[in-house]
Design an enzyme around this catalytic site. Structure first.
Site, mmCIF file in Angstrom:
data_model
loop_
_atom_site.group_PDB
_atom_site.id
_atom_site.type_symbol
_atom_site.label_atom_id
_atom_site.label_comp_id
_atom_site.label_asym_id
_atom_site.label_seq_id
_atom_site.Cartn_x
_atom_site.Cartn_y
_atom_site.Cartn_z
ATOM 1 C CE1 TYR A 122 -4.380 1.137 0.685
ATOM 2 C CE2 TYR A 122 -2.760 2.926 1.383
ATOM 3 C CZ TYR A 122 -4.146 2.303 0.985
ATOM 4 O OH TYR A 122 -5.137 3.818 1.062
ATOM 5 C CE1 TYR A 144 -10.012 -2.044 2.835
ATOM 6 C CE2 TYR A 144 -10.849 -0.098 3.602
ATOM 7 C CZ TYR A 144 -10.831 -1.129 2.421
ATOM 8 O OH TYR A 144 -10.570 -0.482 0.711
#
Length: 292
Positions: free
Chosen positions: A158, A254
């Site tokens: 990421y 998440y």
């Protein structure tokens, strides 16, 4: 016979997906092209997003480790010895999807080993998988694999801008006011005997890698692991939690160590008011969020 026919059909489907998406979002930065496809509507990936392979550090940079000298300067050895290399933590031989995690170090820019062949450069070298950005029916863009991914394999990272906590809070509030998608990740690490929490804020709004397209799931197939590639600042690296078949969407939780914030106001709640559409049997009903 039926198994062979099913395998052949799956191979044909993968090849069709490859042929339908010849475009490379990485602009040649990745060893394997990152194509995209949309069979749902007329949307295209945001052209304003700059592709980067690894997180972008502030102008003043970050502390760099001195690097190892495992390899012969004359080039007779290009890889590090796992028993001797100071970059390789003793816990590195354990699957990176196991908890708790040790500090994971990779060889970096100051190491003498080969960038292309040293086995301790998985994240720094980049993904070797065929991944594809695709348009989902109800969650915007997503990322899927065109290859089989065995459990424990590195998939992608990421990447984005590494920002301060204050800057992250300002950007999260502005994103909420505009009702925009939020690409801020809080990467949490519990370190030391006291379990002190270190948080790294990564914003993939303006620049990012394949990881910015990975959607949330309450039952994900990826695990986010902090990996240091020669720097003190960790890279949010995604590894397969399970064996993943071709054409499967890639997801991470998440609310589990990596937190894209989804609320303007800082609270101690573990969920937001945004409905979750992951479709998992264990779905919590709402998207997770964490206070900045």
């Amino acid at each position: 016979m039926e198994a062979a026919e099913a395998a052949a059909a799956a191979d044909d489907e993968v090849e069709a997906a490859v042929e339908s998406a010849p475009r490379d979002l990485s602009g040649g930065l990745e060893a394997v092209a990152l194509p995209w496809t949309n069979d749902v509507d007329s949307a295209v990936p945001p052209p304003s997003v700059t592709y980067v392979r690894l997180p972008v550090l502030p102008v003043d940079g970050a502390d760099v480790y001195p690097g190892c000298r495992c390899c012969d300067p004359n080039g007779t050895s290009a890889t590090c010895d796992p028993l001797l290399c100071p970059c390789i933590h003793t816990g590195r031989d354990e699957p990176l999807t196991e908890r708790p995690q040790p500090l994971v170090m990779e060889c970096g820019p100051r190491c003498s080993c080969s960038v292309t062949s040293c086995p301790n450069r998985q994240v720094g070298r980049g993904s070797t998988l065929r991944l594809q950005v695709f348009r989902t029916s109800d969650r915007g863009w997503g990322l899927r694999t065109l290859d089989f991914i065995p459990r424990g394999q590195y998939v992608c990272c990421y990447a984005g801008e590494v920002v301060s906590r204050a800057e992250a809070a300002l950007r999260a509030a502005a994103s909420y006011d505009r009702a925009d998608d939020n690409y801020l990740m809080q990467l949490r690490e519990h370190v030391g005997a006291t379990g002190r929490v270190l948080i790294t804020h990564v914003d993939a709004t303006r620049c990012g890698s394949a990881g910015r397209y990975v959607n949330h799931s309450c039952d994900p197939n990826l695990e986010v692991v902090p990996v240091r590639c020669g720097l003190l600042v960790p890279v949010p690296a995604m590894f397969a939690r399970i064996d993943i078949p071709p054409l499967t969407e890639l997801t991470f939780d998440y609310g589990e160590g990596a937190h894209p914030s989804s609320s303007k106001n800082s609270t101690n709640s573990t969920t937001s008011n945004k409905p979750c559409r992951c479709g998992a049997r264990s779905c919590r009903g709402f998207m997770p969020h964490s206070a900045l």
